[in-house]
Design a protein around this motif. Structure first.
Motif, PDB file in Angstrom:
ATOM      1  N   ILE A  63       0.746  -0.779   0.458  1.00  0.00           N
ATOM      2  CA  ILE A  63      -0.152  -0.546   0.118  1.00  0.00           C
ATOM      3  C   ILE A  63       0.820   1.037   0.052  1.00  0.00           C
ATOM      4  N   ALA A  64       1.911   1.195   0.686  1.00  0.00           N
ATOM      5  CA  ALA A  64       2.908   2.655   1.041  1.00  0.00           C
ATOM      6  C   ALA A  64       3.275   2.391  -0.756  1.00  0.00           C
ATOM      7  N   THR A  65       4.105   1.192  -1.048  1.00  0.00           N
ATOM      8  CA  THR A  65       4.697   2.000  -2.606  1.00  0.00           C
ATOM      9  C   THR A  65       3.813   1.993  -3.807  1.00  0.00           C
ATOM     10  N   ALA A  66       2.164   1.516  -3.669  1.00  0.00           N
ATOM     11  CA  ALA A  66       1.351   2.358  -4.063  1.00  0.00           C
ATOM     12  C   ALA A  66       0.832   3.812  -4.160  1.00  0.00           C
ATOM     13  N   ARG A  67       0.969   4.879  -2.825  1.00  0.00           N
ATOM     14  CA  ARG A  67       1.105   5.704  -2.985  1.00  0.00           C
ATOM     15  C   ARG A  67       2.122   6.135  -2.991  1.00  0.00           C
ATOM     16  N   ALA A  68       3.758   5.937  -2.916  1.00  0.00           N
ATOM     17  CA  ALA A  68       4.668   5.970  -3.679  1.00  0.00           C
ATOM     18  C   ALA A  68       4.995   6.996  -4.896  1.00  0.00           C
ATOM     19  N   PHE A  69       3.437   6.354  -5.925  1.00  0.00           N
ATOM     20  CA  PHE A  69       3.977   6.118  -7.472  1.00  0.00           C
ATOM     21  C   PHE A  69       2.014   6.699  -7.788  1.00  0.00           C
ATOM     22  N   ASP A  70       1.720   7.335  -6.050  1.00  0.00           N
ATOM     23  CA  ASP A  70       0.059   7.995  -6.425  1.00  0.00           C
ATOM     24  C   ASP A  70      -1.140   7.007  -6.878  1.00  0.00           C
ATOM     25  N   CYS A  71      -0.928   5.518  -6.393  1.00  0.00           N
ATOM     26  CA  CYS A  71      -1.995   4.828  -6.604  1.00  0.00           C
ATOM     27  C   CYS A  71      -2.242   4.972  -5.863  1.00  0.00           C
ATOM     28  N   THR A  72      -3.735   3.367  -5.558  1.00  0.00           N
ATOM     29  CA  THR A  72      -4.451   2.971  -4.536  1.00  0.00           C
ATOM     30  C   THR A  72      -4.265   1.456  -4.928  1.00  0.00           C
ATOM     31  N   VAL A  73      -4.803   0.242  -4.025  1.00  0.00           N
ATOM     32  CA  VAL A  73      -4.652  -0.765  -4.388  1.00  0.00           C
ATOM     33  C   VAL A  73      -5.792  -0.770  -4.104  1.00  0.00           C
ATOM     34  N   LYS A  74      -6.626  -1.575  -4.946  1.00  0.00           N
ATOM     35  CA  LYS A  74      -8.235  -1.646  -4.999  1.00  0.00           C
ATOM     36  C   LYS A  74      -8.366  -2.921  -6.176  1.00  0.00           C
ATOM     37  N   LEU A  75      -9.656  -4.047  -5.005  1.00  0.00           N
ATOM     38  CA  LEU A  75      -9.394  -5.329  -5.920  1.00  0.00           C
ATOM     39  C   LEU A  75      -9.996  -5.007  -7.093  1.00  0.00           C
ATOM     40  N   ASN A 133      -8.966 -11.886 -33.710  1.00  0.00           N
ATOM     41  CA  ASN A 133     -10.180 -12.390 -33.119  1.00  0.00           C
ATOM     42  C   ASN A 133      -9.724 -11.485 -31.769  1.00  0.00           C
ATOM     43  N   ASP A 134     -11.182 -11.703 -31.594  1.00  0.00           N
ATOM     44  CA  ASP A 134     -11.960 -10.970 -29.928  1.00  0.00           C
ATOM     45  C   ASP A 134     -11.956 -12.183 -29.115  1.00  0.00           C
ATOM     46  N   ARG A 135     -11.529 -12.680 -28.024  1.00  0.00           N
ATOM     47  CA  ARG A 135     -11.568 -13.000 -27.538  1.00  0.00           C
ATOM     48  C   ARG A 135     -11.487 -12.097 -25.903  1.00  0.00           C
ATOM     49  N   ILE A 136     -12.139 -13.180 -24.761  1.00  0.00           N
ATOM     50  CA  ILE A 136     -12.634 -12.376 -23.754  1.00  0.00           C
ATOM     51  C   ILE A 136     -11.420 -12.807 -22.192  1.00  0.00           C
ATOM     52  N   SER A 137     -11.326 -11.611 -21.802  1.00  0.00           N
ATOM     53  CA  SER A 137     -10.628 -11.958 -20.275  1.00  0.00           C
ATOM     54  C   SER A 137     -11.409 -10.940 -19.504  1.00  0.00           C
ATOM     55  N   VAL A 138     -11.457 -12.445 -18.497  1.00  0.00           N
ATOM     56  CA  VAL A 138     -12.433 -11.949 -17.039  1.00  0.00           C
ATOM     57  C   VAL A 138     -11.152 -13.019 -15.681  1.00  0.00           C
ATOM     58  N   ARG A 139     -11.063 -11.799 -14.876  1.00  0.00           N
ATOM     59  CA  ARG A 139      -9.937 -11.597 -14.050  1.00  0.00           C
ATOM     60  C   ARG A 139     -10.411 -11.250 -12.732  1.00  0.00           C
ATOM     61  N   VAL A 140     -10.009 -11.331 -11.640  1.00  0.00           N
ATOM     62  CA  VAL A 140     -10.639 -10.880 -10.751  1.00  0.00           C
ATOM     63  C   VAL A 140      -8.547 -10.440  -9.380  1.00  0.00           C
ATOM     64  N   TYR A 141      -8.339  -9.371  -9.625  1.00  0.00           N
ATOM     65  CA  TYR A 141      -7.502  -9.285  -8.645  1.00  0.00           C
ATOM     66  C   TYR A 141      -6.626  -8.474  -8.169  1.00  0.00           C
ATOM     67  N   PRO A 142      -6.101  -8.195  -7.151  1.00  0.00           N
ATOM     68  CA  PRO A 142      -5.499  -6.800  -6.350  1.00  0.00           C
ATOM     69  C   PRO A 142      -5.065  -6.346  -7.431  1.00  0.00           C
ATOM     70  N   SER A 143      -5.244  -5.013  -7.793  1.00  0.00           N
ATOM     71  CA  SER A 143      -4.104  -3.828  -8.723  1.00  0.00           C
ATOM     72  C   SER A 143      -3.663  -2.629  -8.308  1.00  0.00           C
ATOM     73  N   LEU A 144      -2.823  -2.272  -8.482  1.00  0.00           N
ATOM     74  CA  LEU A 144      -2.262  -0.519  -8.400  1.00  0.00           C
ATOM     75  C   LEU A 144      -3.320   0.318  -9.854  1.00  0.00           C
ATOM     76  N   VAL A 145      -4.165   1.239  -9.010  1.00  0.00           N
ATOM     77  CA  VAL A 145      -4.667   1.559  -9.549  1.00  0.00           C
ATOM     78  C   VAL A 145      -4.489   2.997  -9.210  1.00  0.00           C
ATOM     79  N   PRO A 146      -4.132   4.237 -10.675  1.00  0.00           N
ATOM     80  CA  PRO A 146      -3.595   5.406 -10.686  1.00  0.00           C
ATOM     81  C   PRO A 146      -5.061   6.341  -9.738  1.00  0.00           C
ATOM     82  N   LEU A 147      -3.859   7.290  -8.558  1.00  0.00           N
ATOM     83  CA  LEU A 147      -5.547   8.563  -7.973  1.00  0.00           C
ATOM     84  C   LEU A 147      -6.131   9.342  -8.959  1.00  0.00           C
TER      85      LEU A 147
END
Lengths: 453, 453
Positions: free
Chosen positions: B256-268, B281-295
């Protein structure tokens, strides 16, 4: 090889009775080929395969009504016609998309379509805000759909959520930023500190304001959308005439600076609220005006040409819908969603929900509506000023929330923020303040919305 | 006085054939009386007049299935029953609300209702994510409605907007924060700097996490919702098994601290994306994970137990839907909206749109999905480290976006943020880095979403 008749259950036969022959296409007429119409036509032609799969039958463009048939529009010229009435009347047209704008001939054409049992999709907020009743009655009588998601907040689904998703809830308030031009101007004034006239001129150069910006900057466009939103939220027929309307042309750079000083920003809001009369009965208040909004409110961060609508309902709590409120492609997205749903109804039978006006709530006059004021004054810098000013608020039964005094010269500044009170009492207080000797000038009066008090 | 027969036009007679007798009520059974069921029952009883006006016929509660019939629930005890099968089967029950949760007996009961032509409203995401196909087929065969707005993001209208409002658009991406428990935990870690275990315990004390939090913190709940969202967005049947799933239990205070340092937060995040295979050709990707998200991304400011879903579509652009994603009342709001629509369809005839799976897009393996990595390493502090590390990325054809070196001790830190690359190439790079002598430890690996690159 044909299936033996015995394999067809009575239920399947009944189901089959609901659907048209599978290969019978559903014909679409598009009236108008401006920004929105062009995108609708493009999507109909480019995504025909997907649309057919989603509807269950081919969605076929029969024709596009245009003013100038000679202009090259990149589509088969045989699709173009100037005879809009004949296009609507064609036997092979089942659905009509109206993106002409304006009252006539849009109204007459939509009525002609509905009276012939054709479903209509329109983006025409000005028309709907005046004539929804007449149009909805025609749709009801002839069991046609009248869809208008695109009329409010462009691509943002808000009409369907209010009509359908919240159909079992009790909506108490809708607050929206529903006009991109004014939001662009106010955001730019907030960012640059520039005044209104310069910012309006810049918006015009950038294509965010029309040559005659009156409909946007004086709040007529937002008022039409507020009327539509209030009708849906409160199951009551509301027209533009019921909407209290103030535009943004008197907002100054100083107002914006004051807003900042109070951790607020200025937004042109469309407000639809359930309010109580003195006997505790429900009334509704529908209004459009520029207002201070606390920076902590979700609408404060909606900037530029974006739109957002906040809906507060008893069970759902606060919801927000955000996105692009204008432009050809976003508006076409909303039109196309409606078109697919109307086409499915044609194909499978059935109808979307029509107008709901059973609640027939009275519209409260603006004076009776509870609002908060933010009053900026230049006052004489001497003892007793605050007391005299406060007395005027008290006389009108208006409770003060915060007071800020600044400066110690001949032109000291006094900012008073009130609690909620009847708008007429607030206005009367401001009038009385202007008469006080110690008040040199009331430099700005803005309402404050989006607070819990 | 009766109207003369001659005044009934053939059109009016035809319209009349569509509607049931006006006074025939529509019977509702509610299965389960937990947080959501109790609120649904309350709204049905408290707002009966409004609901009747909105449906066109009285919406009458026939019974509520509960486990313990002896408990006082503040309603007429004659409405309570433990015989849930008999309740569903009653002749005077037209609509069934399933808020039991879990797979069985919910699945069996919903099928029994649909097979009897009764429409069903359910909030059961786990069931839908596994068995939508079977349930939707039963609904289709018997021309019943199967509505499930409440299954994803509580009160927030997102199912109906995807199925209907965007029916004419091409959705490219859905990114949502759809689990309140994990968002509460991650927001609290971000605010307090506390570690995961302490924050989870606190969430449990405050009622935001269940005694066994596995379904939430390991992403099962979000994965079920992702499957539902992907099915709707891409007109393809997607089940939980198609969803790549990672939970939040390995997220540290340092992440979480690293995320902040990069102007991000962590979200699932629940991510549903249209991606191309090597042949375009089109495919789809469906996924759930915690990720950095820019503020700066709209999802970054969605905190606490709130939910939000961002939808990106070709014509509409980016839309966001925000509100309360869980809780009895908000979820009941969504159930009630569906119930009113299903009741209207029973009354007027017609049906809402059913399952749409025509596109049948293949699901891309996680390894093929383009993602961005944010890799945190402890490295030896000597010349050539950066070059050696960069070489590993290059070997796997992964392009580096930014590098940050910190510290000058034996344990210098190196943070590498990549451009988009195949997830398998990124994972292989990380594995290779771990083998390097100069890399003391790979301290964290997080994906980065919500950027335009």
């Amino acid at each position: 090889m044909t299936a033996p008749e015995s394999s067809v259950s009575s239920e399947a036969a009944e189901a089959a009775a609901f659907v048209s022959p599978v290969d019978k296409p559903i014909g679409v007429a598009v009236l108008g080929m401006g920004n929105v119409g062009s995108e609708v036509v493009r999507i109909l032609l480019d995504h025909a395969t997907d649309l057919t799969a989603r509807v269950g039958a081919p969605l076929v463009l029969r024709g596009v009504a245009v003013r100038d048939i000679g202009k090259d529009r990149g589509i088969d010229p045989d699709l173009l016609t100037t005879d809009v009435r004949a296009l609507v009347a064609r036997d092979d047209v089942d659905l009509v998309v109206e993106v002409l704008g304006g009252i006539e001939p849009a109204r007459e054409l939509i009525l002609a379509a509905l009276n012939a049992g054709k479903s209509v999709v329109t983006a025409n907020k000005a028309l709907l805000a005046e004539y929804t009743g007449e149009l909805a009655d025609a749709a009801e009588s002839h069991r046609a759909d009248l869809y208008f998601e695109a009329a409010v907040a462009g691509a943002i689904p808000v009409v369907r959520p209010l009509m359908q998703s919240l159909a079992g809830d009790r909506v108490n308030r809708v607050i929206g930023i529903v006009n991109g031009t004014t939001n662009f101007i106010l955001s730019a004034m907030d960012e640059t500190g520039a005044d209104y006239a310069d910012t309006l001129a810049e918006a015009g150069r950038l294509g965010y304001a029309e040559a005659d910006p009156t409909a946007d900057v004086e709040g007529f466009d937002a008022a039409a959308k507020a009327a539509i939103l209030a009708s849906l939220a409160f199951h009551t027929r509301v027209t533009s005439a019921d909407v209290h309307r103030e535009g943004i042309s008197s907002i100054t750079a100083a107002d914006i600076a004051t807003a900042r000083a109070f951790d607020c920003t200025v937004k042109l809001l469309a407000l639809c609220e359930r309010v109580s009369d003195d006997d505790g009965n429900d009334r509704i208040s529908v209004r459009v005006y520029p207002s201070l909004v606390p920076l902590s409110h979700p609408l404060a961060s909606v900037s530029g040409a974006f739109n957002a609508v906040v809906v507060e309902a008893e069970a759902a709590g606060r919801l927000m819908f955000y996105g692009q409120g204008a432009g050809g492609a976003p508006t076409a997205s909303a039109v196309m969603g409606d078109l697919v749903m109307a086409a499915r109804n044609k194909f499978y039978g059935g109808r979307g929900p029509g107008e709901s006006t059973y609640a027939k709530l009275p519209v409260a006059p603006m004076g009776d509506t509870p609002t908060r004021y933010h009053v900026n004054m230049q006052v004489a810098d001497r003892a007793g000023v605050l007391s005299a000013v406060a007395a005027e608020f008290a006389k009108n039964d208006v409770s003060i929330s915060t007071v800020r005094q600044e400066g110690a010269s001949k032109h000291a500044r006094l900012v008073v923020v009130t609690h909620r009170a009847k708008d007429s009492a607030l206005a009367a207080t401001v009038d009385a303040l202007k008469e006080l000797d110690i008040v040199t000038a009331v430099t700005s009066v803005l309402r404050l919305e989006g607070t819990s008090e």
